[in-house]
Write a protein that holds these residues in place. Structure first.
Motif, PDB file in Angstrom:
ATOM      1  N   MET A   1     -26.925  25.878  22.597  1.00 12.37           N
ATOM      2  CA  MET A   1     -25.835  26.817  22.351  1.00 12.37           C
ATOM      3  C   MET A   1     -26.011  28.033  23.238  1.00 12.37           C
ATOM      4  SD  MET A   1     -23.092  27.124  20.708  1.00 12.37           S
ATOM      5  CE  MET A   1     -21.965  28.394  20.251  1.00 12.37           C
ATOM      6  N   SER A   2     -24.920  28.637  23.586  1.00 15.71           N
ATOM      7  CA  SER A   2     -24.926  29.750  24.527  1.00 15.71           C
ATOM      8  C   SER A   2     -25.495  31.025  23.922  1.00 15.71           C
ATOM      9  CB  SER A   2     -23.509  30.017  25.009  1.00 15.71           C
ATOM     10  OG  SER A   2     -22.731  30.509  23.942  1.00 15.71           O
ATOM     11  N   ASN A   3     -26.131  31.784  24.767  1.00 12.96           N
ATOM     12  CA  ASN A   3     -26.646  33.090  24.380  1.00 12.96           C
ATOM     13  C   ASN A   3     -26.573  33.996  25.609  1.00 12.96           C
ATOM     14  OD1 ASN A   3     -27.847  35.208  23.046  1.00 12.96           O
ATOM     15  ND2 ASN A   3     -29.916  34.466  23.410  1.00 12.96           N
ATOM     16  N   ILE A   4     -25.417  34.580  25.826  1.00 10.51           N
ATOM     17  CA  ILE A   4     -25.241  35.465  26.969  1.00 10.51           C
ATOM     18  C   ILE A   4     -25.946  36.772  26.650  1.00 10.51           C
ATOM     19  CG2 ILE A   4     -23.563  36.736  28.357  1.00 10.51           C
ATOM     20  CD1 ILE A   4     -21.622  34.386  27.832  1.00 10.51           C
ATOM     21  N   GLU A   5     -27.010  37.033  27.380  1.00 13.34           N
ATOM     22  CA  GLU A   5     -27.810  38.228  27.125  1.00 13.34           C
ATOM     23  C   GLU A   5     -27.317  39.440  27.895  1.00 13.34           C
ATOM     24  OE1 GLU A   5     -31.552  36.644  28.268  1.00 13.34           O
ATOM     25  OE2 GLU A   5     -31.805  35.569  26.384  1.00 13.34           O
ATOM     26  N   GLU A   6     -26.671  39.194  29.033  1.00  7.28           N
ATOM     27  CA  GLU A   6     -26.229  40.302  29.865  1.00  7.28           C
ATOM     28  C   GLU A   6     -24.897  39.956  30.521  1.00  7.28           C
ATOM     29  OE1 GLU A   6     -27.724  42.911  33.739  1.00  7.28           O
ATOM     30  OE2 GLU A   6     -28.969  41.266  33.011  1.00  7.28           O
ATOM     31  N   LEU A   7     -24.024  40.932  30.537  1.00  7.74           N
ATOM     32  CA  LEU A   7     -22.765  40.826  31.254  1.00  7.74           C
ATOM     33  C   LEU A   7     -22.733  42.042  32.171  1.00  7.74           C
ATOM     34  CD1 LEU A   7     -20.280  38.982  31.303  1.00  7.74           C
ATOM     35  CD2 LEU A   7     -19.193  40.510  29.665  1.00  7.74           C
ATOM     36  N   ARG A   8     -22.912  41.790  33.469  1.00 10.47           N
ATOM     37  CA  ARG A   8     -22.978  42.897  34.426  1.00 10.47           C
ATOM     38  C   ARG A   8     -21.964  42.671  35.533  1.00 10.47           C
ATOM     39  NH1 ARG A   8     -24.634  40.622  38.904  1.00 10.47           N
ATOM     40  NH2 ARG A   8     -26.454  39.290  38.979  1.00 10.47           N
ATOM     41  N   LEU A   9     -21.614  43.744  36.218  1.00 13.97           N
ATOM     42  CA  LEU A   9     -20.666  43.617  37.308  1.00 13.97           C
ATOM     43  C   LEU A   9     -21.192  42.648  38.357  1.00 13.97           C
ATOM     44  CD1 LEU A   9     -19.411  47.292  37.777  1.00 13.97           C
ATOM     45  CD2 LEU A   9     -18.158  45.347  36.806  1.00 13.97           C
ATOM     46  N   PHE A  10     -20.301  41.839  38.868  1.00  9.56           N
ATOM     47  CA  PHE A  10     -20.616  40.856  39.904  1.00  9.56           C
ATOM     48  C   PHE A  10     -20.952  41.603  41.188  1.00  9.56           C
ATOM     49  CE2 PHE A  10     -19.614  37.640  43.090  1.00  9.56           C
ATOM     50  CZ  PHE A  10     -20.065  36.468  42.498  1.00  9.56           C
ATOM     51  N   ARG A  11     -22.000  41.164  41.878  1.00  7.89           N
ATOM     52  CA  ARG A  11     -22.439  41.809  43.122  1.00  7.89           C
ATOM     53  C   ARG A  11     -22.283  40.850  44.292  1.00  7.89           C
ATOM     54  NH1 ARG A  11     -27.352  44.051  39.648  1.00  7.89           N
ATOM     55  NH2 ARG A  11     -28.204  41.982  39.969  1.00  7.89           N
ATOM     56  N   LYS A  12     -22.215  41.431  45.478  1.00  5.83           N
ATOM     57  CA  LYS A  12     -22.024  40.631  46.690  1.00  5.83           C
ATOM     58  C   LYS A  12     -23.076  39.526  46.806  1.00  5.83           C
ATOM     59  CE  LYS A  12     -20.728  41.005  51.507  1.00  5.83           C
ATOM     60  NZ  LYS A  12     -19.378  40.497  51.390  1.00  5.83           N
ATOM     61  N   GLU A  13     -24.317  39.825  46.460  1.00  2.93           N
ATOM     62  CA  GLU A  13     -25.370  38.819  46.574  1.00  2.93           C
ATOM     63  C   GLU A  13     -25.198  37.664  45.573  1.00  2.93           C
ATOM     64  OE1 GLU A  13     -27.286  42.428  44.422  1.00  2.93           O
ATOM     65  OE2 GLU A  13     -25.982  42.140  46.139  1.00  2.93           O
ATOM     66  N   ASP A  14     -24.356  37.864  44.547  1.00  9.81           N
ATOM     67  CA  ASP A  14     -24.080  36.794  43.581  1.00  9.81           C
ATOM     68  C   ASP A  14     -23.249  35.665  44.192  1.00  9.81           C
ATOM     69  OD1 ASP A  14     -25.435  38.118  41.504  1.00  9.81           O
ATOM     70  OD2 ASP A  14     -23.638  39.240  40.951  1.00  9.81           O
ATOM     71  N   ILE A  15     -22.598  35.949  45.314  1.00  6.60           N
ATOM     72  CA  ILE A  15     -21.796  34.914  45.977  1.00  6.60           C
ATOM     73  C   ILE A  15     -22.654  33.692  46.281  1.00  6.60           C
ATOM     74  CG2 ILE A  15     -20.565  34.344  48.118  1.00  6.60           C
ATOM     75  CD1 ILE A  15     -19.506  37.238  48.099  1.00  6.60           C
TER      76      ILE A  15
END
Length: 151
Positions: A1-15
């Motif tokens: 089951m899901s457990n999203i611990e962090e929701l942060r702004l998407f960054r260029k390096e996430d591409i």
């Protein structure tokens, strides 16, 4: 089951990691309009009405959610879940978490446009309270799902 611990702004390096998800045929077919990702990121990063977050679990990306806020304070929401985690509740958790963000409290109507054959995504949004705006898909084959937050 899901457990999203962090929701942060998407960054260029996430591409870099998001690009790997596009190797999955379903992801590529559903959100190919985001390609090329560099151009998509530059658009999103330069638009004050468009926000993108990365969802993390144990420091590993599990999803991406995008919200474009229109002048009438409608929030158009779309998401991508790691293809290896489909069906494990991450989409549902990501929708709920995003709609609960303090910066999204001004949204008075949520909207999601979902392809008529994307049954999993339709079920996901409906499971968190979205309803069909019309009983039939539009001329492009998309259902309009809406949600009105409680005041």
């Amino acid at each position: 089951m899901s457990n999203i611990e962090e929701l942060r702004l998407f960054r260029k390096e996430d591409i870099e990691w998001l690009q790997t998800w596009f190797e999955d045929a379903e992801v590529k077919r559903r959100v190919e309009g985001m390609m090329p990702l560099d151009e998509w990121f530059n658009f999103a990063d330069g638009n004050e009405n468009y926000r993108v977050w990365a969802a993390l679990e144990d420091g590993k990306p599990v999803g991406v959610v995008m919200v474009e806020v229109e002048e009438d304070l409608t929030g158009n929401i779309a998401l991508v879940v790691d293809p290896f985690l489909r069906g494990e509740g991450y989409g549902k958790a990501l929708i709920k978490r995003t709609m609960a963000l303090p910066e999204m409290s001004r949204i008075n109507k949520w909207f999601a446009g979902i392809e008529e054959d994307n049954e999993r995504c339709l079920a996901c949004f409906r499971s968190v309270g979205y309803s069909l705006e019309h009983e039939q898909p539009d001329e492009d084959g998309y259902y309009s799902l809406i949600y009105f937050p409680e005041s």
